[in-house]
Design an enzyme around this catalytic site. Structure first.
Site, PDB file in Angstrom:
ATOM      1  N   LYS A 193      13.535 106.978 122.030  1.00 52.22           N
ATOM      2  CA  LYS A 193      13.076 107.077 120.991  1.00 52.22           C
ATOM      3  C   LYS A 193      14.196 107.853 119.841  1.00 52.22           C
ATOM      4  CE  LYS A 193       9.239 108.835 122.998  1.00 52.22           C
ATOM      5  NZ  LYS A 193       9.601 108.812 124.244  1.00 52.22           N
ATOM      6  N   ARG A 240       0.127 110.974 120.167  1.00 45.83           N
ATOM      7  CA  ARG A 240       1.220 110.462 121.800  1.00 45.83           C
ATOM      8  C   ARG A 240      -0.568 110.233 122.136  1.00 45.83           C
ATOM      9  NH1 ARG A 240       6.278 113.129 122.128  1.00 45.83           N
ATOM     10  NH2 ARG A 240       6.035 113.556 124.012  1.00 45.83           N
ATOM     11  N   ARG A 263      20.252 113.570 131.479  1.00 44.09           N
ATOM     12  CA  ARG A 263      20.260 114.658 130.042  1.00 44.09           C
ATOM     13  C   ARG A 263      20.153 115.648 129.896  1.00 44.09           C
ATOM     14  NH1 ARG A 263      14.658 113.595 125.814  1.00 44.09           N
ATOM     15  NH2 ARG A 263      14.262 114.762 127.526  1.00 44.09           N
ATOM     16  N   ARG A 313       5.494 114.751 133.037  1.00 42.46           N
ATOM     17  CA  ARG A 313       5.004 113.756 131.434  1.00 42.46           C
ATOM     18  C   ARG A 313       5.302 112.009 132.038  1.00 42.46           C
ATOM     19  NH1 ARG A 313      10.782 115.625 129.938  1.00 42.46           N
ATOM     20  NH2 ARG A 313      10.380 114.377 127.934  1.00 42.46           N
TER      21      ARG A 313
HETATM   22  N1  LIG Z   1      19.665 101.912 125.426  1.00 40.99           N
HETATM   23  C1  LIG Z   1      19.964 103.531 125.799  1.00 40.99           C
HETATM   24  N2  LIG Z   1      21.095 103.093 127.486  1.00 40.99           N
HETATM   25  C2  LIG Z   1      21.474 104.438 128.432  1.00 40.99           C
HETATM   26  N3  LIG Z   1      20.810 105.575 127.759  1.00 40.99           N
HETATM   27  C3  LIG Z   1      20.532 106.188 126.946  1.00 40.99           C
HETATM   28  C4  LIG Z   1      19.638 104.497 125.825  1.00 40.99           C
HETATM   29  N4  LIG Z   1      19.289 105.458 124.690  1.00 40.99           N
HETATM   30  C5  LIG Z   1      18.921 106.389 124.971  1.00 40.99           C
HETATM   31  N5  LIG Z   1      19.351 106.969 126.356  1.00 40.99           N
HETATM   32  C6  LIG Z   1      20.185 108.594 126.749  1.00 40.99           C
HETATM   33  O1  LIG Z   1      18.923 108.631 126.981  1.00 40.99           O
HETATM   34  C7  LIG Z   1      18.052 109.876 127.241  1.00 40.99           C
HETATM   35  C8  LIG Z   1      16.615 110.168 126.646  1.00 40.99           C
HETATM   36  O2  LIG Z   1      17.048 109.299 125.509  1.00 40.99           O
HETATM   37  P1  LIG Z   1      16.066 109.539 124.122  1.00 40.99           P
HETATM   38  O3  LIG Z   1      16.231 111.144 123.895  1.00 40.99           O
HETATM   39  O4  LIG Z   1      15.995 108.946 123.025  1.00 40.99           O
HETATM   40  O5  LIG Z   1      14.567 109.240 124.431  1.00 40.99           O
HETATM   41  P2  LIG Z   1      12.733 109.853 123.963  1.00 40.99           P
HETATM   42  O6  LIG Z   1      12.138 108.594 124.242  1.00 40.99           O
HETATM   43  O7  LIG Z   1      13.096 110.301 122.618  1.00 40.99           O
HETATM   44  O8  LIG Z   1      13.079 111.010 125.035  1.00 40.99           O
HETATM   45  P3  LIG Z   1      11.573 112.212 124.862  1.00 40.99           P
HETATM   46  O9  LIG Z   1      10.613 111.494 125.064  1.00 40.99           O
HETATM   47  O10 LIG Z   1      11.357 112.844 126.507  1.00 40.99           O
HETATM   48  O11 LIG Z   1      12.174 112.636 124.100  1.00 40.99           O
HETATM   49  C9  LIG Z   1      18.985 110.300 126.050  1.00 40.99           C
HETATM   50  O12 LIG Z   1      19.963 111.579 126.952  1.00 40.99           O
HETATM   51  C10 LIG Z   1      19.836 109.499 125.425  1.00 40.99           C
HETATM   52  O13 LIG Z   1      21.051 109.498 125.141  1.00 40.99           O
HETATM   53  N1  LIG Z   2       2.109 114.357 119.249  1.00 44.04           N
HETATM   54  C1  LIG Z   2       2.156 115.464 120.515  1.00 44.04           C
HETATM   55  N2  LIG Z   2       1.459 115.976 120.886  1.00 44.04           N
HETATM   56  C2  LIG Z   2       1.477 116.763 122.251  1.00 44.04           C
HETATM   57  N3  LIG Z   2       2.374 116.760 122.929  1.00 44.04           N
HETATM   58  C3  LIG Z   2       3.398 117.097 122.307  1.00 44.04           C
HETATM   59  C4  LIG Z   2       3.707 116.329 120.876  1.00 44.04           C
HETATM   60  N4  LIG Z   2       5.333 115.618 120.821  1.00 44.04           N
HETATM   61  C5  LIG Z   2       5.593 116.561 121.474  1.00 44.04           C
HETATM   62  N5  LIG Z   2       4.496 117.142 121.906  1.00 44.04           N
HETATM   63  C6  LIG Z   2       5.183 118.638 122.973  1.00 44.04           C
HETATM   64  O1  LIG Z   2       6.719 118.171 122.965  1.00 44.04           O
HETATM   65  C7  LIG Z   2       7.351 118.007 124.127  1.00 44.04           C
HETATM   66  C8  LIG Z   2       8.474 117.484 124.083  1.00 44.04           C
HETATM   67  O2  LIG Z   2       8.216 116.364 123.673  1.00 44.04           O
HETATM   68  P1  LIG Z   2       9.564 114.828 122.953  1.00 44.04           P
HETATM   69  O3  LIG Z   2       9.122 114.552 122.064  1.00 44.04           O
HETATM   70  O4  LIG Z   2       9.375 114.190 124.193  1.00 44.04           O
HETATM   71  O5  LIG Z   2      10.647 115.735 123.193  1.00 44.04           O
HETATM   72  C9  LIG Z   2       5.993 117.175 125.091  1.00 44.04           C
HETATM   73  O6  LIG Z   2       6.370 117.495 126.760  1.00 44.04           O
HETATM   74  C10 LIG Z   2       4.402 118.200 124.422  1.00 44.04           C
HETATM   75  O7  LIG Z   2       4.731 119.255 124.864  1.00 44.04           O
END
Ligand SMILES: Nc1ncnc2c1ncn2[C@@H]1O[C@H](COP(=O)(O)OP(=O)(O)OP(=O)(O)O)[C@@H](O)[C@H]1O
Ligand SMILES: Nc1ncnc2c1ncn2[C@@H]1O[C@H](COP(=O)(O)O)[C@@H](O)[C@H]1O
Length: 184
Positions: free
Chosen positions: A14, A89, A128, A141
């Site tokens: 995302k 969320r 990551r 998570r």
């Molecule tokens: N299409 C893909 N293929 C391989 N690796 C990917 C891809 N997209 C993202 N990644 C890698 O996977 C990891 C997670 O990606 P990202 O942080 O964008 O996920 P996220 O959905 O935002 O996670 P979170 O909700 O935990 O923040 C990062 O290290 C990123 O570089």
């Molecule tokens: N929308 C949310 N509601 C509750 N908690 C949240 C929300 N967005 C983020 N959080 C908190 O932050 C961490 C990391 O978020 P990522 O989007 O995965 O980077 C998540 O585990 C919650 O503790």
């Protein structure tokens, strides 16, 4: 007007996709996780309240995050659209957002569900290696995602604004699919 909500499990990509699309489409990328991590780093009152939730992989209370989003979506840079990453969320948060947009007579939002199998997201997150990317916190998570966040797939599907995208492709392939959605 582009208003996109990214759904998908932790590690689905995302943040990666939201950041790329935001740059290419000149839209604000609003990541609640990034905002909270910065607040924790700066030890602001919000950060102090949120820290233990982030460390454990729990969701912070809805009210905290809803106040944060309301304030962020009131900023002038959101007038021409936005990309939300990590919000909503919970169903409560989704209802809050829907009502907030109605209040400001804004609509046309679409939700994108990035689909990636569990074993792939687990290996991406371990790679990551963020503070909340330990095996134990990742497992938690994912449980929280399943119980609290995955119901949003039906929530947005019932409103006919859900699009699913295969997130288990190269980042460039995912971006190409998303760009088609943005222009459609
Ligand atoms: N299409 C893909 N293929 C391989 N690796 C990917 C891809 N997209 C993202 N990644 C890698 O996977 C990891 C997670 O990606 P990202 O942080 O964008 O996920 P996220 O959905 O935002 O996670 P979170 O909700 O935990 O923040 C990062 O290290 C990123 O570089
Ligand atoms: N929308 C949310 N509601 C509750 N908690 C949240 C929300 N967005 C983020 N959080 C908190 O932050 C961490 C990391 O978020 P990522 O989007 O995965 O980077 C998540 O585990 C919650 O503790």
């Amino acid at each position: 007007m582009t208003r996109l909500i990214f759904l998908g499990p932790p590690g689905a990509g995302k943040g990666t996709q939201a950041k790329t699309l935001a740059q290419e489409c000149d839209l604000p990328h609003i990541s609640t996780g990034d905002i909270l991590r910065q607040a924790v780093q700066d030890q602001t009152p919000l950060g102090v309240k949120a820290q233990s939730y982030l460390d454990k992989g729990d969701l912070v209370p809805d009210k905290l995050i809803e106040d944060l989003i309301e304030e962020r979506l009131a900023q002038p840079d959101t007038q021409s659209g936005w990309i939300l990453d990590g919000f909503p969320r919970t169903v409560n948060q989704a209802v809050f957002l829907e009502q907030l947009l109605q209040k400001h007579q804004q609509g046309g939002e679409r939700a994108i569900n990035l689909e990636v199998p569990d074993e792939i997201v687990i290996s991406r997150l371990l790679e990551r290696g963020r503070k909340d990317d330990t095996a134990e916190v990742i497992r938690h998570r994912l449980d929280v995602y399943r119980s609290e966040t995955s119901p949003l797939i039906d929530f947005y599907s019932d409103r006919n604004i859900l699009l699913s995208v295969n997130g288990n492709q190269s980042p460039e392939e995912v971006t190409a699919e998303l760009k088609k959605i943005v222009v459609s």
